[in-house]
Scaffold this active site. Structure first.
Site, short mmCIF file in Angstrom:
data_model
loop_
_atom_site.label_atom_id
_atom_site.label_comp_id
_atom_site.label_asym_id
_atom_site.label_seq_id
_atom_site.Cartn_x
_atom_site.Cartn_y
_atom_site.Cartn_z
N GLU A 23 0.83 -1.21 0.00
CA GLU A 23 0.00 0.00 0.00
C GLU A 23 0.87 1.26 0.00
O GLU A 23 1.86 1.34 0.72
CB GLU A 23 -0.90 -0.02 1.24
CG GLU A 23 -1.82 1.19 1.32
CD GLU A 23 -2.84 1.06 2.44
OE1 GLU A 23 -3.53 0.02 2.53
OE2 GLU A 23 -2.93 2.01 3.23
N ASP A 115 -12.76 8.95 7.30
CA ASP A 115 -12.93 9.61 8.60
C ASP A 115 -13.21 11.09 8.37
O ASP A 115 -12.84 11.64 7.34
CB ASP A 115 -11.65 9.44 9.44
CG ASP A 115 -11.51 8.02 9.93
OD1 ASP A 115 -12.51 7.47 10.45
OD2 ASP A 115 -10.42 7.44 9.77
P1 FAD Z 1 -17.80 1.54 7.78
O1 FAD Z 1 -17.79 0.13 7.35
O2 FAD Z 1 -18.90 2.42 7.27
O3 FAD Z 1 -17.80 1.56 9.38
C1 FAD Z 1 -17.59 2.79 10.08
C2 FAD Z 1 -18.27 2.70 11.44
O4 FAD Z 1 -19.70 2.69 11.28
C3 FAD Z 1 -17.92 1.42 12.20
O5 FAD Z 1 -17.92 1.73 13.57
C4 FAD Z 1 -19.09 0.50 11.88
O6 FAD Z 1 -19.26 -0.49 12.86
C5 FAD Z 1 -20.26 1.48 11.81
N1 FAD Z 1 -21.30 1.07 10.87
C6 FAD Z 1 -21.15 0.75 9.57
N2 FAD Z 1 -22.34 0.43 9.01
C7 FAD Z 1 -23.26 0.58 9.98
C8 FAD Z 1 -24.67 0.42 10.04
N3 FAD Z 1 -25.38 0.05 8.97
N4 FAD Z 1 -25.30 0.67 11.21
C9 FAD Z 1 -24.61 1.07 12.31
N5 FAD Z 1 -23.26 1.23 12.31
C10 FAD Z 1 -22.60 1.00 11.17
N6 FAD Z 1 -9.17 6.13 5.28
C11 FAD Z 1 -8.98 7.09 4.33
O7 FAD Z 1 -9.39 8.24 4.52
N7 FAD Z 1 -8.36 6.78 3.14
C12 FAD Z 1 -7.91 5.55 2.85
O8 FAD Z 1 -7.37 5.32 1.78
C13 FAD Z 1 -8.07 4.52 3.84
N8 FAD Z 1 -7.63 3.27 3.60
C14 FAD Z 1 -7.83 2.29 4.54
C15 FAD Z 1 -7.39 0.99 4.27
C16 FAD Z 1 -7.57 -0.03 5.20
C17 FAD Z 1 -7.09 -1.42 4.86
C18 FAD Z 1 -8.22 0.26 6.44
C19 FAD Z 1 -8.41 -0.83 7.45
C20 FAD Z 1 -8.66 1.54 6.71
C21 FAD Z 1 -8.48 2.57 5.78
N9 FAD Z 1 -8.92 3.88 6.01
C22 FAD Z 1 -8.74 4.86 5.06
C23 FAD Z 1 -9.55 4.24 7.30
C24 FAD Z 1 -11.09 4.11 7.27
O9 FAD Z 1 -11.65 5.01 6.34
C25 FAD Z 1 -11.59 4.43 8.68
O10 FAD Z 1 -11.12 3.45 9.57
C26 FAD Z 1 -13.07 4.63 8.86
O11 FAD Z 1 -13.30 5.12 10.19
C27 FAD Z 1 -13.92 3.37 8.72
O12 FAD Z 1 -14.11 3.06 7.41
P2 FAD Z 1 -14.99 1.77 7.00
O13 FAD Z 1 -14.91 1.70 5.53
O14 FAD Z 1 -14.63 0.60 7.80
O15 FAD Z 1 -16.46 2.30 7.45
#
Ligand code: FAD
Length: 296
Positions: A23, A115
């Site tokens: 990455e 975020d």
């Molecule tokens: P989600 O899956 O939407 O989850 C976010 C929160 O909402 C969680 O607490 C989840 O439990 C809750 N949630 C989700 N759906 C529901 C629902 N239907 N009802 C109630 N609660 C719900 N960030 C960047 O800005 N750029 C990047 O390129 C980037 N790359 C990443 C790569 C990896 C491998 C990882 C692990 C993280 C990366 N992140 C990146 C960070 C990520 O965007 C953050 O961790 C963010 O807070 C969560 O994203 P998510 O896609 O898991 O969100």
């Protein structure tokens, strides 16, 4: 293979060959651009399954992420994946970014919520006309067609989730929406990764979950990164590093040794591959590969 003939990360990982991936983040200036392409060219001989380019925090790097992934697709032998987040974008904007990925020859996307611009600990507020959860972006990319879609997973659960169990349901939901694989946040101990995989599998998650690896070469830096996303480096891991606090060379060597140990435990325990957070440098990853006796 996708209908458009593009290679699909989901399928490549499912095939059962161990996946190695790297990455990178979008560079902010010319020096950063040089460092990135140096790292890319030094890691290309390892023939990774894919490489990914993050989407800037706060949704800031749209053009650079598109440009860098496009150039990887055109000028290297490697398969690029673009990260995409919902931050600051309406549904229409996200659709047009997906179109732009296709124009750049990028057909693999990591669909994330992202975020808030104020930082991972700030309260999440969706953009008007945009999405609340990553799952909606997964569904958008699925309905767009022509993409293999990955998502994020979190050892111990996402820090903002009500509980680990609730967060695992979210992972299952992302699978139902069309995710084909998941990549985890930094794994510090194999036991945390296997707990995640076992609990996810018990509720029906059957997509491959690839552990994310970041060697601790600078305790302060990694602790800050972990803390920013609401986590802590486990005490036993921290202790092994802290003994070398006054000797940077010994600390680095221990960080590499621990990462190599972790990678071996993960692979021996059945992890489908390893995803390295390179921070746009190749040296640490090459040292871990050497310790694992993986050669070019
Ligand atoms: P989600 O899956 O939407 O989850 C976010 C929160 O909402 C969680 O607490 C989840 O439990 C809750 N949630 C989700 N759906 C529901 C629902 N239907 N009802 C109630 N609660 C719900 N960030 C960047 O800005 N750029 C990047 O390129 C980037 N790359 C990443 C790569 C990896 C491998 C990882 C692990 C993280 C990366 N992140 C990146 C960070 C990520 O965007 C953050 O961790 C963010 O807070 C969560 O994203 P998510 O896609 O898991 O969100």
């Amino acid at each position: 293979m996708l209908a458009n003939g593009a290679r699909e990360i989901g399928e490549l990982i499912r095939r059962g060959e161990r996946s190695f991936s790297f990455e990178f983040f979008p560079p902010k200036d010319e020096a950063g651009e040089e460092q990135l392409w140096k790292a890319i060219s030094e890691l290309e001989p390892y023939r990774p399954t894919f490489v990914s380019v993050t989407y800037g925090a706060g949704g800031t790097s749209r053009d650079t992420t598109l440009r860098v992934t496009g150039r990887i697709a055109r000028e290297t032998s490697m398969l690029p994946m673009g990260h995409l987040t919902c931050v600051g974008h309406t549904r229409e904007e996200l659709e047009s970014i997906l179109d732009e990925f296709v124009e750049e020859g990028v057909h693999n996307v990591l669909a994330l919520r992202g975020d808030p611009a104020e930082g991972p600990r700030a309260e999440w507020t969706p953009t008007e006309g945009g999405f609340t959860h990553a799952c909606e972006l997964v569904a958008l990319a699925r309905d767009h067609g022509g993409f293999s879609i990955g998502v994020a997973a979190f050892p111990g659960g996402h820090p903002g989730a009500e509980s680990m169990e609730r967060d695992l349901e979210v992972l299952l939901e992302k699978q139902r929406c069309g995710a084909e694989f998941a990549i985890t946040d930094m794994v510090f101990r194999a036991v945390d990764y296997f707990e995640l995989v076992e609990k996810a599998s018990a509720i029906g998650v059957d997509i491959p979950i690839v552990p994310g690896i970041m060697p601790i070469l600078n305790l302060g830096q990694v602790a800050r990164m972990a803390e920013l996303s609401g986590r802590e480096i486990p005490a036993d891991v921290r202790e092994r590093i802290e003994v070398h606090r006054d000797d940077p060379a010994a600390l680095r060597a221990e960080g590499i040794a621990m990462a190599a140990e972790l990678c071996a435990q993960l692979l021996d325990g059945g992890a489908p591959g390893l995803h390295f957070y390179t921070l746009n440098r190749s040296k640490a990853t090459r040292e871990i590969f050497a310790a694992l006796r993986i050669t070019v």
